[in-house]
Design a protein around this motif. Structure first.
Motif, short mmCIF file in Angstrom:
data_model
loop_
_atom_site.label_atom_id
_atom_site.label_comp_id
_atom_site.label_asym_id
_atom_site.label_seq_id
_atom_site.Cartn_x
_atom_site.Cartn_y
_atom_site.Cartn_z
N LEU A 1 86.61 4.72 41.83
CA LEU A 1 87.89 5.13 42.14
C LEU A 1 88.06 6.61 42.26
O LEU A 1 88.84 7.25 43.35
CB LEU A 1 89.03 4.97 40.66
CG LEU A 1 89.75 3.67 40.79
CD1 LEU A 1 89.78 3.58 39.26
CD2 LEU A 1 90.86 3.68 41.36
N THR B 1 86.59 6.88 45.95
CA THR B 1 87.83 6.47 47.15
C THR B 1 89.08 7.01 46.98
O THR B 1 89.71 7.07 48.08
CB THR B 1 87.59 4.99 47.03
OG1 THR B 1 88.19 4.63 45.55
CG2 THR B 1 86.18 4.43 47.03
N LYS B 2 89.56 7.18 45.94
CA LYS B 2 90.98 7.80 46.09
C LYS B 2 91.27 9.09 45.27
O LYS B 2 92.42 9.24 45.30
CB LYS B 2 91.71 6.55 45.37
CG LYS B 2 91.42 5.26 45.59
CD LYS B 2 92.51 4.23 45.46
CE LYS B 2 92.19 2.85 46.31
NZ LYS B 2 93.08 1.80 45.66
N ALA C 1 93.52 9.50 41.01
CA ALA C 1 93.42 7.90 40.80
C ALA C 1 92.68 7.40 39.57
O ALA C 1 92.91 6.20 39.37
CB ALA C 1 92.96 7.21 42.26
N GLY D 1 94.58 2.80 35.93
CA GLY D 1 93.82 2.66 37.21
C GLY D 1 92.73 1.76 37.14
O GLY D 1 92.16 0.98 37.80
N SER E 1 98.50 13.99 54.24
CA SER E 1 99.92 13.49 54.05
C SER E 1 101.10 14.32 54.62
O SER E 1 102.05 13.77 54.70
CB SER E 1 100.12 13.27 52.48
OG SER E 1 100.09 14.56 51.71
#
Lengths: 239, 239
Positions: free
Chosen positions: A21, A24-25, A29, A34, A176
DNA sequence: ACCTGAACACCGTTCAAGT
DNA sequence: ACCTGAACACCGTTCAAGT
């Protein structure tokens, strides 16, 4: 099929899911909900393995520091002669290898800095790392107080540098939100030092020598560490 | 009475409420919902002042750095002679004063480290601080690249040191959970470096020289900074 | 010992709507 | 421009209950 509900996970499996996690995030995360979800567990089941989220993060830090330990011993053993003598004046090289290993372990793993800064850093592997540093400085002739402070300064430099780099790359690689060109401020050009009316984040010309800051992060780190070590090792014999 | 619903707050008022929260309830209490509540606002009203939480935190950082600016100029002017000459070889003293001012600003304000680490550090006051450091190192004869790296190393040392101290005091001053003496592990005394079965956080004897770590935090910081500056200022003239 | 489900007290942020 | 209220998609953690 259906392997049954009594999985009884190991800590290693849980930490593997947590690192998955993290990589990747990102750091945010890594939540107990999670990683529970990634393991097919309910959030509350996590509390039978770790008493709280901090304990989970501490477990992750320990694993990172454990990998570092192996890596640093390899790196320190490499440039030495193949004889049993452990490189007579390799104390400085040992510190450099240790610090470099920690840094590379952290930059390889996006978000891992948050881990080190969010956690007490008092596990067995953290203490082993500390011991290695103390050893090198004691070998160089520093007394216990100075060696402790020197080891601390090295830790501070590594973690601080990685934290800065992470903040920089997080800002430039932030997909973002794009820059907003519609700037409407610009009034009051010479505000006082305690002014707080600055609210346009992207309105800066980004200064003179700010280009090329991300690519030479490693060179910058090594240069700074070298200067620090110049000062630290000179503090033993030069008086 | 009843002053009416159209308050129209200033940024200064909002930041004051945010700092109040930071000092009384810690970094985690500085939430957009939290400062909105402290101001008698709805959370969504905050978004007319700041586009998101990061912008709020950046505003706080800028205010901290602004106060620091004033403080550092005072401190640098103090030890110099009363003549107009700004202390010929006071470049090192200027860096020490700047770094010390930043540190004291941060340790005075519990939780403020989180601010500096969570935010890009690219506002006008942050850039002014950076400029002061660059100036001092350029005066000492470092070229642009070296001066930039030296300034970065100083920033890294200050922020990293305060972050470590904050993590330490947060652990010792943590009133919410007492140590659990019912330890049931202790098996497998010599685990491998990559072992992950460490889950008892309080089971350590806390080593040999770990006492007196919190009270001399300032001395440790100053010693490390002095060693770093030894190395940084030596990098200009000693070849 | 390990796990579920419901619940508590929170987050940041968006949207539609009012003045 | 400033603000409210409802809502969305999250948090960490606790508690009662099941096996």
């Amino acid at each position: 099929m259906r392997p049954g509900p009594r999985r009884s996970l190991s800590h290693a499996e849980i930490l593997a899911a947590a690192f998955e996690l993290l990589e990747t995030k990102g750091f945010d995360a890594v939540s107990v909900r999670g990683v529970a979800g990634a393991l097919g567990l309910t959030p509350t089941a996590m509390y039978t393995y770790y008493p709280n989220k901090d304990a989970l993060l501490s477990g992750m830090v320990e694993q990172v520091l454990g990998r570092l330990e192996d890596q640093a011993t390899d790196a320190a053993a490499r440039p030495a002669t193949t004889t049993a003598v452990p490189a007579p004046e390799g104390r400085r090289e040992r510190v450099t290898a240790l610090a470099g290993a920690l840094r590379s372990q952290l930059v390889d793993r996006p978000g891992a800095v948050g881990l080190l800064l969010a956690t007490p850093l008092d596990g067995p592997n953290a203490r082993r790392f500390e011991e290695r540093l103390l050893e090198a400085f004691a070998d160089a002739g520093l007394d216990a107080l100075a060696a402790g402070r020197a080891a601390h300064a090295v830790r501070v430099h590594v973690l601080g540098a990685v934290a800065f780099d992470a903040a920089e790359t997080a800002r430039t690689a932030d997909g973002s939100q794009a820059a907003d060109p519609a700037s409407t401020v610009q009034r009051e050009p010479a505000a006082s030092a305690t002014a707080t009316l600055w609210d346009e984040l992207e309105a800066f010309p980004l200064g003179d020598r700010s280009r090329g800051f991300a690519d030479d992060a490693t060179a910058r780190f090594e240069w700074g560490l070298d200067r620090l070590l110049d000062g630290l090792f000179a503090s033993s014999g030069a008086d």
